[in-house]
Motif scaffolding. Structure first.
Motif, PDB file in Angstrom:
ATOM      1  N   LEU A   1       0.826  -1.205   0.000  1.00 22.09           N
ATOM      2  CA  LEU A   1       0.000   0.000   0.000  1.00 22.09           C
ATOM      3  C   LEU A   1       0.860   1.256   0.000  1.00 22.09           C
ATOM      4  O   LEU A   1       0.610   2.197  -0.768  1.00 22.09           O
ATOM      5  CB  LEU A   1      -0.930  -0.011   1.215  1.00 22.09           C
ATOM      6  CG  LEU A   1      -2.045  -1.055   1.199  1.00 22.09           C
ATOM      7  CD1 LEU A   1      -2.775  -1.084   2.532  1.00 22.09           C
ATOM      8  CD2 LEU A   1      -3.034  -0.772   0.070  1.00 22.09           C
ATOM      9  N   GLY A   2       1.901   1.276   0.837  1.00 23.11           N
ATOM     10  CA  GLY A   2       2.750   2.455   0.907  1.00 23.11           C
ATOM     11  C   GLY A   2       3.552   2.685  -0.360  1.00 23.11           C
ATOM     12  O   GLY A   2       3.569   3.797  -0.909  1.00 23.11           O
TER      13      GLY A   2
ATOM     14  N   ALA B   1       3.850   2.701   7.170  1.00 25.60           N
ATOM     15  CA  ALA B   1       4.069   1.291   6.839  1.00 25.60           C
ATOM     16  C   ALA B   1       5.444   0.832   7.328  1.00 25.60           C
ATOM     17  O   ALA B   1       5.591  -0.273   7.878  1.00 25.60           O
ATOM     18  CB  ALA B   1       3.936   1.076   5.333  1.00 25.60           C
ATOM     19  N   CYS B   2       6.464   1.696   7.141  1.00 23.54           N
ATOM     20  CA  CYS B   2       7.813   1.337   7.592  1.00 23.54           C
ATOM     21  C   CYS B   2       7.855   1.168   9.107  1.00 23.54           C
ATOM     22  O   CYS B   2       8.468   0.226   9.626  1.00 23.54           O
ATOM     23  CB  CYS B   2       8.805   2.409   7.162  1.00 23.54           C
ATOM     24  SG  CYS B   2       9.163   2.420   5.393  1.00 23.54           S
ATOM     25  N   ALA B   3       7.204   2.101   9.825  1.00 26.23           N
ATOM     26  CA  ALA B   3       7.193   2.006  11.284  1.00 26.23           C
ATOM     27  C   ALA B   3       6.499   0.734  11.734  1.00 26.23           C
ATOM     28  O   ALA B   3       6.947   0.057  12.677  1.00 26.23           O
ATOM     29  CB  ALA B   3       6.509   3.238  11.881  1.00 26.23           C
ATOM     30  N   ASN B   4       5.407   0.392  11.060  1.00 27.18           N
ATOM     31  CA  ASN B   4       4.668  -0.802  11.441  1.00 27.18           C
ATOM     32  C   ASN B   4       5.494  -2.064  11.187  1.00 27.18           C
ATOM     33  O   ASN B   4       5.559  -2.972  12.024  1.00 27.18           O
ATOM     34  CB  ASN B   4       3.354  -0.863  10.675  1.00 27.18           C
ATOM     35  CG  ASN B   4       2.376  -1.844  11.278  1.00 27.18           C
ATOM     36  OD1 ASN B   4       2.002  -1.727  12.437  1.00 27.18           O
ATOM     37  ND2 ASN B   4       1.962  -2.823  10.498  1.00 27.18           N
TER      38      ASN B   4
ATOM     39  N   LEU C   1       2.169  10.585  13.012  1.00 28.12           N
ATOM     40  CA  LEU C   1       1.840  10.605  11.586  1.00 28.12           C
ATOM     41  C   LEU C   1       0.356  10.366  11.366  1.00 28.12           C
ATOM     42  O   LEU C   1      -0.272  10.994  10.508  1.00 28.12           O
ATOM     43  CB  LEU C   1       2.665   9.547  10.852  1.00 28.12           C
ATOM     44  CG  LEU C   1       4.183   9.785  10.812  1.00 28.12           C
ATOM     45  CD1 LEU C   1       4.898   8.594  10.187  1.00 28.12           C
ATOM     46  CD2 LEU C   1       4.509  11.049  10.034  1.00 28.12           C
ATOM     47  N   CYS C   2      -0.204   9.441  12.134  1.00 25.45           N
ATOM     48  CA  CYS C   2      -1.636   9.159  12.013  1.00 25.45           C
ATOM     49  C   CYS C   2      -2.454  10.397  12.370  1.00 25.45           C
ATOM     50  O   CYS C   2      -3.417  10.736  11.678  1.00 25.45           O
ATOM     51  CB  CYS C   2      -1.997   7.993  12.928  1.00 25.45           C
ATOM     52  SG  CYS C   2      -3.727   7.503  12.816  1.00 25.45           S
ATOM     53  N   LEU C   3      -2.080  11.085  13.437  1.00 20.94           N
ATOM     54  CA  LEU C   3      -2.808  12.295  13.830  1.00 20.94           C
ATOM     55  C   LEU C   3      -2.689  13.379  12.764  1.00 20.94           C
ATOM     56  O   LEU C   3      -3.661  14.078  12.473  1.00 20.94           O
ATOM     57  CB  LEU C   3      -2.269  12.808  15.171  1.00 20.94           C
ATOM     58  CG  LEU C   3      -2.939  14.078  15.714  1.00 20.94           C
ATOM     59  CD1 LEU C   3      -4.435  13.865  15.878  1.00 20.94           C
ATOM     60  CD2 LEU C   3      -2.311  14.498  17.031  1.00 20.94           C
ATOM     61  N   LEU C   4      -1.505  13.502  12.174  1.00 23.70           N
ATOM     62  CA  LEU C   4      -1.317  14.496  11.116  1.00 23.70           C
ATOM     63  C   LEU C   4      -2.242  14.221   9.937  1.00 23.70           C
ATOM     64  O   LEU C   4      -2.877  15.141   9.386  1.00 23.70           O
ATOM     65  CB  LEU C   4       0.147  14.499  10.657  1.00 23.70           C
ATOM     66  CG  LEU C   4       0.528  15.531   9.596  1.00 23.70           C
ATOM     67  CD1 LEU C   4       0.282  16.939  10.089  1.00 23.70           C
ATOM     68  CD2 LEU C   4       1.993  15.365   9.200  1.00 23.70           C
ATOM     69  N   LEU C   5      -2.351  12.945   9.546  1.00 24.25           N
ATOM     70  CA  LEU C   5      -3.261  12.587   8.455  1.00 24.25           C
ATOM     71  C   LEU C   5      -4.714  12.860   8.836  1.00 24.25           C
ATOM     72  O   LEU C   5      -5.500  13.360   8.031  1.00 24.25           O
ATOM     73  CB  LEU C   5      -3.078  11.119   8.085  1.00 24.25           C
ATOM     74  CG  LEU C   5      -1.819  10.746   7.306  1.00 24.25           C
ATOM     75  CD1 LEU C   5      -1.776   9.242   7.067  1.00 24.25           C
ATOM     76  CD2 LEU C   5      -1.750  11.485   5.980  1.00 24.25           C
ATOM     77  N   LEU C   6      -5.082  12.525  10.059  1.00 23.08           N
ATOM     78  CA  LEU C   6      -6.460  12.762  10.509  1.00 23.08           C
ATOM     79  C   LEU C   6      -6.792  14.253  10.499  1.00 23.08           C
ATOM     80  O   LEU C   6      -7.881  14.660  10.093  1.00 23.08           O
ATOM     81  CB  LEU C   6      -6.657  12.190  11.912  1.00 23.08           C
ATOM     82  CG  LEU C   6      -6.825  10.673  12.028  1.00 23.08           C
ATOM     83  CD1 LEU C   6      -6.792  10.251  13.486  1.00 23.08           C
ATOM     84  CD2 LEU C   6      -8.134  10.230  11.375  1.00 23.08           C
ATOM     85  N   ILE C   7      -5.856  15.073  10.956  1.00 21.01           N
ATOM     86  CA  ILE C   7      -6.079  16.521  10.970  1.00 21.01           C
ATOM     87  C   ILE C   7      -6.264  17.045   9.549  1.00 21.01           C
ATOM     88  O   ILE C   7      -7.197  17.805   9.257  1.00 21.01           O
ATOM     89  CB  ILE C   7      -4.905  17.239  11.671  1.00 21.01           C
ATOM     90  CG1 ILE C   7      -4.934  16.952  13.172  1.00 21.01           C
ATOM     91  CG2 ILE C   7      -4.957  18.735  11.415  1.00 21.01           C
ATOM     92  CD1 ILE C   7      -3.702  17.449  13.913  1.00 21.01           C
TER      93      ILE C   7
ATOM     94  N   LEU D   1      -7.633   6.114   7.681  1.00 21.05           N
ATOM     95  CA  LEU D   1      -8.155   4.839   8.177  1.00 21.05           C
ATOM     96  C   LEU D   1      -7.058   3.777   8.211  1.00 21.05           C
ATOM     97  O   LEU D   1      -6.953   2.994   9.165  1.00 21.05           O
ATOM     98  CB  LEU D   1      -9.323   4.378   7.302  1.00 21.05           C
ATOM     99  CG  LEU D   1     -10.590   5.247   7.346  1.00 21.05           C
ATOM    100  CD1 LEU D   1     -11.626   4.730   6.360  1.00 21.05           C
ATOM    101  CD2 LEU D   1     -11.161   5.258   8.758  1.00 21.05           C
ATOM    102  N   LEU D   2      -6.253   3.751   7.145  1.00 25.01           N
ATOM    103  CA  LEU D   2      -5.124   2.815   7.117  1.00 25.01           C
ATOM    104  C   LEU D   2      -4.155   3.112   8.255  1.00 25.01           C
ATOM    105  O   LEU D   2      -3.678   2.199   8.944  1.00 25.01           O
ATOM    106  CB  LEU D   2      -4.400   2.909   5.774  1.00 25.01           C
ATOM    107  CG  LEU D   2      -3.108   2.097   5.624  1.00 25.01           C
ATOM    108  CD1 LEU D   2      -3.400   0.615   5.756  1.00 25.01           C
ATOM    109  CD2 LEU D   2      -2.437   2.410   4.293  1.00 25.01           C
ATOM    110  N   ALA D   3      -3.890   4.399   8.484  1.00 21.12           N
ATOM    111  CA  ALA D   3      -2.969   4.784   9.550  1.00 21.12           C
ATOM    112  C   ALA D   3      -3.523   4.406  10.914  1.00 21.12           C
ATOM    113  O   ALA D   3      -2.778   3.965  11.796  1.00 21.12           O
ATOM    114  CB  ALA D   3      -2.704   6.291   9.485  1.00 21.12           C
TER     115      ALA D   3
END
Length: 812
Positions: A31-32, A295-298, A436-442, A695-697
């Motif tokens: 995906l990434g 994805a890399c962090a996960n 990163l997830c919060l940044l995408l959500l914002i 959602l993916l994040a």
């Protein structure tokens, strides 16, 4: 090399033996990497892929002006900085060959057009100097490779055959190579004709224009620089020549007049669209880059967990004499192999994404469907390098950490073999994922709120349930009386159709990207010395304002009395009345346009016309019946309001139009609401893309948080057993686990909020009536993420409360 192959074979077996880990990691990486590949393919098609011409680096274009034919000839013949200057102009043409005429995109080009570009025909030849010697030259045409295959079936015997363009017979002399698409990346010419033949093809108003008129600026010009000549020097000389030519011919020069030269590869993207497109592409790259980092962090977290599970294997290998560098190389080979496999799967994701992207028109008028999007060699090379770099990025830290073991404790299978650095790294990765997830959500929240704000803007007209279609009667050699009759008859036929409320015509539709401006004289207004009063104009038929739901505020609407025998009439909008007449009564005011005098009979409400951000410009509307000869013999658009879905009216429009003229091409059949939707492309596209990746994040961050906390619970099982044995309650254990698990979450939330405040300001141009630090969006995104993150912590925390102290102590 043999050692590397051995490492790869061993890594492949290890991945095969852990299908669950491998599947999750591959999905994350696919995906990434796939998303990044798709966006890079768009950028590659617009900015990086060279034009299919010879030595594109030496080609330059005059980008901020169009030239008249005499000005072009003067620059071509007198300059010493270009080996050749060529000129062209895009023109709509009607093609007739073995069936019903069709509208095609033509290019009228000078005889040296192909030679300057260094393009050779795939079949036949290109233009010769005698083909462009004058209006009396033998009409010849060069076909595009795409048209040749689609209309002529790829027949190699097409050279020498004839076809008709705008009623004039042309001889096909050649077919362009398949890779050549002209000098624009966003417009696909279907064919090329010699420039001096154009007067024989001109229709409508253009039949009155003399190609030798110095005041008719209509040509785009490009050239090939002489060897060793810098673009700045060429630009300076051409401007000097242009000024000398104007002085010699006593031509007025506009204040600030100056030709600008740009590399043709840059001009090919459309200079007006480049800034908007670059900004939008930067945003897309940022989004998919964040997705790849997630994805890399996960995957790094998964590798850390897997390395912990393999610590005994690693310890045995160290005990048998394996060096630390050898182990790092082995583990890194596994991560790189995993990443390359993810990249291969990402190509499938990229192909699916490109198919989806091809239906979008992006900001700046870039129609992605017109670009050759695909997995070109450059794109494949990018994917390979990105996959390789990704494997190193997410694999290096876990590999280094896994090779640092307490050998004795590891061989005894003791938990102490897990270093504090391991735990810190896993917590840092979780914090990064949360941020990163919060940044995408914002960002997703800001785009969605901006979209809602944009949809609530009062645009001044009602696009719902309005169907549109276009015709070009000039291409069919209509004269003005016949064109007026066609417009009236088709509108009357549609109005009698069940479900159609009204129908009318206009030369330009609101929010369509089109715009006509004319220099006018307004009674009672004197412009400052040296300035022209350029005003937006439109020609419409009776019923246009009613069809679009634009109220007439004063005076009257156009009607049947506004014909060729009647005095010239006009209607204006509120913006014009405010700007030029300052509270005076506009009714009866006189306007002069190109020597024609008209009188204002009505005032209409302002409505958005250029785009949603721009205030309605001052506008003058003329009755189409009175200006058919000038404007009605080009592309004119029909608008029809229906009771239901506008797409259901398309068949009726085509049927009724062909009932009046079976050979007439009808094109641009679309709902008027599409104009509004295209204005919001960035908001809709950005909101959808960011929403999807958010959602993916969320899923990746939840998995990462759960994994870290669950791992921590396993490592601290003995501690929890002792605490419970000493009387600790379930709530005490729960508080302890949640407190430790919430630390990286809190750190990630803080980092994400700070990043959001700093980075979202670069997206301000995409937002309507919304601050980039909107408190509601920030608070909602942080609250949602915090709730989901704590829920991910709660599951292993509850498991910790159920530890049996006897079993835990016995295991230890």
């Amino acid at each position: 090399m043999e050692a590397i192959l051995r490492d790869l074979r061993y890594g492949l077996r290890a991945l095969r033996n852990n299908p669950g880990f491998t599947l999750i990691a591959l999905l994350s990486l696919a995906l990434g990497i796939g998303a990044n590949t798709a966006i890079f393919s768009v950028a590659h098609a617009v900015f990086l892929r060279p034009l299919a011409v010879e030595d594109p680096a030496s080609l330059v274009a005059i980008t901020n002006n169009v030239l008249s034919y005499p000005d072009y000839l003067a620059l071509r013949d007198r300059n010493h900085v270009c080996r050749g200057l060529a000129a062209f102009s895009f023109r709509e043409l009607s093609l007739e060959h073995g069936g019903q005429p069709e509208r095609v995109a033509g290019v009228a080009a000078t005889g040296n057009y192909f030679d300057v570009l260094g393009v050779r025909a795939a079949t036949g030849r290109t233009f010769l100097p005698e083909d462009d010697a004058g209006a009396d030259s033998q009409p010849v045409v060069v076909l595009s490779h795409q048209l040749w295959r689609a209309r002529f079936g790829g027949d190699r015997e097409v050279v020498g055959k004839t076809l008709r363009l705008n009623g004039v017979t042309f001889t096909v002399v050649g077919v362009a190579p398949p890779s050549f698409r002209g000098t624009s990346l966003v417009s696909k010419p279907d064919l090329w004709v010699p420039l001096t033949i154009w007067p024989r093809l001109a229709t409508g108003y253009y039949t009155k224009l003399d190609i030798k008129r110095r005041t008719w600026s209509w040509l785009s010009v490009f050239g090939r620089l002489e060897s060793g000549v810098a673009r700045e020097r060429a630009e300076s000389e051409l401007n000097q020549l242009a000024q000398q030519e104007r002085d010699a011919n006593h031509a007025k020069t506009q204040p600030g007049f100056h030709y600008e030269m740009r590399p043709l590869t840059v001009a090919a993207t459309g200079m007006d669209s480049r800034q908007d497109f670059v900004r939008f592409m930067t945003m897309l790259f940022a989004v998919v880059g964040v997705a790849l980092l997630l994805a890399c962090a996960n995957v790094a977290n998964l590798l850390l967990a897997r390395a912990t599970a393999r610590r005994r294997e690693i310890g045995v290998r160290l005990a048998l004499g394996a060096s630390r560098s050898r182990l790092v190389r082995q583990l890194l080979a596994e991560s790189v192999m995993l990443s390359l496999m993810g990249g291969a799967a990402g190509l499938l994701v990229a192909l699916w994404s490109l198919e989806l992207l091809s239906s979008f028109d992006l900001p700046g008028g870039i129609a992605l469907g017109k670009l050759d999007l695909g997995l070109q060699p450059g794109v494949l090379a990018f994917t390979f390098l990105l996959s390789l770099a990704t494997g190193v990025v997410f694999g290096l830290a876990p590999a280094l950490g896994a090779s640092k073991l307490d050998l004795i404790a590891t061989l005894k299978n003791q938990a102490a073999s897990v270093t504090p650095g391991h735990a810190r790294l896993r917590h840092a990765l979780v914090a990064t994922q949360v941020a990163l997830c919060l940044l995408l959500l914002i960002c997703a929240g800001l785009f969605l709120r901006s979209l809602r704000n944009a949809l609530s803007i009062n645009i001044g007209f009602e696009p719902e349930r309005v169907a549109t279609a276009s015709v070009n009667l000039g291409l069919q050699r209509y004269d003005a009386p016949r064109a007026r009759a066609f417009y009236d008859q088709l509108a009357e036929r549609l109005v009698t159709t069940p479900g159609v409320q009204s129908a009318a015509w206009a030369t330009t539709l609101p929010l369509s990207g089109g715009r006509d401006r004319d220099g006018m004289e307004l009674e009672g207004y004197q412009p400052p010395e040296g300035q022209h009063t350029d005003i937006d104009s439109n020609a419409v038929s009776p019923g246009y304002f009613r069809t679009l739901g634009i109220p007439v505020l004063r005076g009257r609407d156009f009607d049947a009395r506004d014909n060729m025998e009647a005095p010239g009439a006009a209607m204006v909008n509120e913006a014009l009345a405010r700007a030029y007449w300052h509270g005076q009564d506009p009714l009866g005011k006189r306007i002069k346009d190109n020597g024609r005098e008209v009188f204002v009979v009505g005032v209409v409400r302002d409505h958005k016309f250029i785009d949603l951000r721009t205030d309605p410009p001052p506008q003058v509307f003329f009755p189409l019946a009175q200006v058919t000869e000038e404007w009605g013999l080009t592309t004119v658009s029909l608008v029809a309001r229906t009771d239901g879905e506008p797409t259901k009216l398309f068949g009726t429009i085509e049927r009724e139009a062909h009932g009046l003229d079976p050979a007439l091409p009808v094109f641009n059949l679309r709902p008027l609401g599409d104009n509004l939707r295209e204005q919001l492309t960035a908001q809709r596209f950005g909101g959808a893309l960011l929403g999807l990746f958010s959602l993916l994040a969320l899923a990746l961050a939840s998995v990462g948080i759960y994994g870290v906390v669950a791992y921590s619970v396993v490592q601290r099982t003995r501690e929890f057993g002792i605490r419970i044995a000493l009387g600790a309650q379930a709530r005490d254990i729960l508080r302890l686990v949640l407190g430790r698990g919430s630390l990286p979450i809190a750190a990630g939330l803080a980092l994400g909020l700070i990043s959001g405040v700093v980075l979202t300001r670069f997206l301000s141009s995409f937002f309507y009536d919304l601050s980039t630090t909107d408190p509601l969006t920030f608070a909602a995104a942080a609250t949602l993420l915090a709730a989901i993150a704590l829920a991910a912590c709660l599951i292993p925390a509850r498991r910790a409360t159920r530890v049996d102290p006897m079993i835990a102590l016995r295991d230890e």
